[in-house]
Write a protein that holds these residues in place. Structure first.
Motif, short mmCIF file in Angstrom:
data_model
loop_
_atom_site.label_atom_id
_atom_site.label_comp_id
_atom_site.label_asym_id
_atom_site.label_seq_id
_atom_site.Cartn_x
_atom_site.Cartn_y
_atom_site.Cartn_z
N LEU A 105 0.81 -1.22 0.00
CA LEU A 105 0.00 0.00 0.00
C LEU A 105 0.84 1.27 0.00
CD1 LEU A 105 -2.73 1.31 -0.03
CD2 LEU A 105 -2.82 1.12 2.45
N PRO A 106 1.86 1.42 0.87
CA PRO A 106 2.70 2.63 0.79
C PRO A 106 3.37 2.79 -0.57
CG PRO A 106 3.08 1.49 2.87
CD PRO A 106 2.24 0.57 2.03
N ALA A 107 3.83 1.66 -1.15
CA ALA A 107 4.48 1.73 -2.46
C ALA A 107 3.49 2.13 -3.54
CB ALA A 107 5.11 0.38 -2.80
N LEU A 108 2.27 1.59 -3.47
CA LEU A 108 1.25 1.93 -4.46
C LEU A 108 0.85 3.39 -4.34
CD1 LEU A 108 -0.73 0.96 -6.67
CD2 LEU A 108 -2.35 0.47 -4.84
N ALA A 109 0.66 3.88 -3.12
CA ALA A 109 0.30 5.28 -2.93
C ALA A 109 1.40 6.19 -3.46
CB ALA A 109 0.05 5.56 -1.44
N ARG A 193 1.14 11.16 1.97
CA ARG A 193 -0.17 11.76 2.20
C ARG A 193 -0.16 13.26 1.91
NH1 ARG A 193 -4.55 9.83 4.67
NH2 ARG A 193 -3.40 7.97 5.33
N ARG A 194 0.91 13.93 2.33
CA ARG A 194 1.00 15.37 2.06
C ARG A 194 1.02 15.66 0.56
NH1 ARG A 194 4.51 15.28 6.60
NH2 ARG A 194 6.31 15.04 5.22
N ARG A 195 1.76 14.85 -0.18
CA ARG A 195 1.82 15.06 -1.64
C ARG A 195 0.49 14.73 -2.29
NH1 ARG A 195 6.83 12.28 -1.12
NH2 ARG A 195 6.03 10.54 -2.38
N LEU A 196 -0.21 13.72 -1.78
CA LEU A 196 -1.54 13.40 -2.31
C LEU A 196 -2.52 14.55 -2.05
CD1 LEU A 196 -1.85 9.63 -1.29
CD2 LEU A 196 -1.80 10.52 -3.63
N LEU A 197 -2.42 15.17 -0.89
CA LEU A 197 -3.27 16.32 -0.60
C LEU A 197 -3.00 17.46 -1.58
CD1 LEU A 197 -3.08 16.32 3.31
CD2 LEU A 197 -5.13 15.92 1.92
N HIS A 198 -1.73 17.63 -1.96
CA HIS A 198 -1.38 18.65 -2.95
C HIS A 198 -2.01 18.32 -4.30
CE1 HIS A 198 0.88 21.55 -5.27
NE2 HIS A 198 1.40 20.60 -6.01
N GLN A 199 -2.01 17.05 -4.69
CA GLN A 199 -2.63 16.66 -5.96
C GLN A 199 -4.15 16.88 -5.91
OE1 GLN A 199 -0.55 16.36 -8.17
NE2 GLN A 199 1.28 15.84 -6.99
N ARG A 200 -4.75 16.64 -4.75
CA ARG A 200 -6.19 16.86 -4.64
C ARG A 200 -6.52 18.34 -4.81
NH1 ARG A 200 -9.53 14.99 0.64
NH2 ARG A 200 -8.36 16.74 1.56
N VAL A 201 -5.66 19.22 -4.30
CA VAL A 201 -5.88 20.66 -4.50
C VAL A 201 -5.82 20.99 -5.99
CG1 VAL A 201 -4.90 22.95 -4.08
CG2 VAL A 201 -5.06 21.29 -2.22
N ARG A 202 -4.89 20.40 -6.70
CA ARG A 202 -4.78 20.63 -8.15
C ARG A 202 -6.08 20.24 -8.87
NH1 ARG A 202 1.01 18.09 -10.12
NH2 ARG A 202 2.14 20.07 -10.31
N LEU A 203 -6.74 19.21 -8.35
CA LEU A 203 -7.94 18.66 -8.99
C LEU A 203 -9.23 19.15 -8.32
CD1 LEU A 203 -6.49 15.07 -9.27
CD2 LEU A 203 -7.08 16.49 -11.25
#
Length: 401
Positions: A105-109, A193-203
């Motif tokens: 899971l960490p690798a996939l994320a 998780r922090r980087r995923l939150l950044h991608q969510r802001v982009r979208l």
């Protein structure tokens, strides 16, 4: 929160668990074995099968329990199997960056976040979407039938339909859904998780998908080429059979891969690619019947047909390693049935690993030869695909592949 760490197909272990947590794990049916340990009070005997990943299970009256199952296959090799199964001609080893994570899971994320970042680096993709709405000005075309049905002859508002050039398209919706899905899963590292939150802001301006809603369709084109790897990984995350599934009355929030299915997909796709450009046809899970009345159904994983439409070879993929006593006899009986129904003189069983690369058994009074092949998933992608091509040549009994 209680966290249980297991390894795919490893021997059963005794784990300290409250009874409520143990019952929740047993009710989920994600493990091959989940039962109270008869020799140790307050312990449960747990054994993982072919499912790998991480899930969080609710426990009535207590904290959730998280089960993490590590695959035996190296993470980098696992991603190659996934990528090749999805896109054999466009995906190669090294296309996915899994970071330094040794759990799935960490690798996939990490991999999904990196791919989404690459896809969005040039900005969000735009495209045309069909819009139908009521408006005070005419744009596009008037939906005359709707105007009469809903407005009873009134001039305003006008029922119109038009194509809008926007970022709110299927590709961006899928990426947002995958990012949000990963943010809800247990075990995603804080930096990822922090980087995923950044991608969510982009979208953020993209319409979110409703849970349970079917994914919008997308098609590979020249315009969305920079999105394609990210979309393929997002599809893996959003696969309805893996995350957020329901077992009985218990809702499971997590992500699981079935290694049986992944191995079957990889083997059948790699065999199809080995025969690409020939005059032969490959079919997966091809339905046939063992008896003349058509009452006994069977579906071999892979059937090869010649230019005349007649079966030339049959194969079945088995994600299991050979034990000291050999492979299960049931697999041989199953392949014998395939060969008999398809009127073939040879059949091929393909395993994940074995004590020898190849074994053959000639059936008495039938003349049918049953082959057992062993693939070493620990080998590099080029060597692994070379094994598949060699196997394809054996299947055609000296034919050109």
């Amino acid at each position: 929160m209680t966290v249980v760490h297991l390894t795919e197909h490893a021997p059963a272990v005794s784990v300290p668990l409250p009874d409520a947590a143990g019952r929740a794990v047993a009710a989920s049916r994600i493990l091959d074995t989940a039962a109270p340990d008869p020799y140790r009070t307050g312990h449960w005997t747990l054994r993982a099968g072919s499912k790998v990943g991480a899930v969080s299970l609710p426990v009535p009256g207590g904290d959730p329990v998280t089960v993490r199952i590590t695959p035996k296959v190296p993470i980098a090799r696992l991603f190659f199997l996934i990528g090749y199964s999805l896109d054999p001609r466009g995906w190669r080893d090294g296309d996915v960056e899994a970071g330094d994570h040794d759990e799935l899971l960490p690798a996939l994320a990490h991999a999904v976040e990196r791919q989404v970042d690459r896809a969005l680096r040039q900005g969000l993709l735009q495209g045309y979407t069909a819009v139908e709405e009521s408006a005070l000005v005419v744009r596009g075309r008037i939906r005359e039938a709707e105007q009469i049905r809903r407005r009873f002859g009134a001039a305003l508002p006008v029922e119109i339909a038009y194509d809008e050039f926007t970022t709110d398209i299927a590709e961006n919706r899928i990426l947002r859904a995958a990012v949000e899905r990963l943010l809800r899963l247990p075990g995603v590292p804080q930096d990822v998780r922090r980087r995923l939150l950044h991608q969510r802001v982009r979208l953020a301006d993209v319409t979110p998908l409703v849970r349970g809603q079917e994914l919008p369709e997308w098609h590979a084109t020249r315009l969305n080429s920079r999105y394609q790897h990210a979309l393929q990984l997002a599809g893996v995350v959003l696969d309805g059979s893996s995350p957020g599934h329901v077992a009985g009355e218990l809702r499971i929030d997590g992500f699981l891969f079935d290694m049986n299915k992944l191995f079957e997909d990889f083997v059948t796709v790699a065999l199809r690619e080995a025969f690409r450009g020939t005059d032969r046809t490959c079919r997966f899970q091809d339905p046939h019947h063992l008896d003349e009345a058509g009452g006994i159904r069977m579906k071999p994983d892979f059937v090869l047909y010649g230019p005349d439409g007649e079966p030339q070879a049959v194969a079945d993929a088995k994600y299991k390693a050979e034990k000291s006593g050999g492979y299960p006899d049931d697999d041989l009986y199953q392949m014998l049935a395939y060969c008999t129904a398809l009127h073939l003189r040879e059949g091929h069983l393909i395993y994940a690993k074995g004590n020898a690369p190849h074994a053959a058994h000639r059936v008495r009074h039938a003349g049918i030869v049953l082959h057992q092949h062993a693939l070493d998933l620990g080998r590099g992608p080029a060597d692994l695909l070379g094994e598949i091509r060699s196997l394809a040549r054996q299947m055609t009994a000296g034919g050109t592949v």
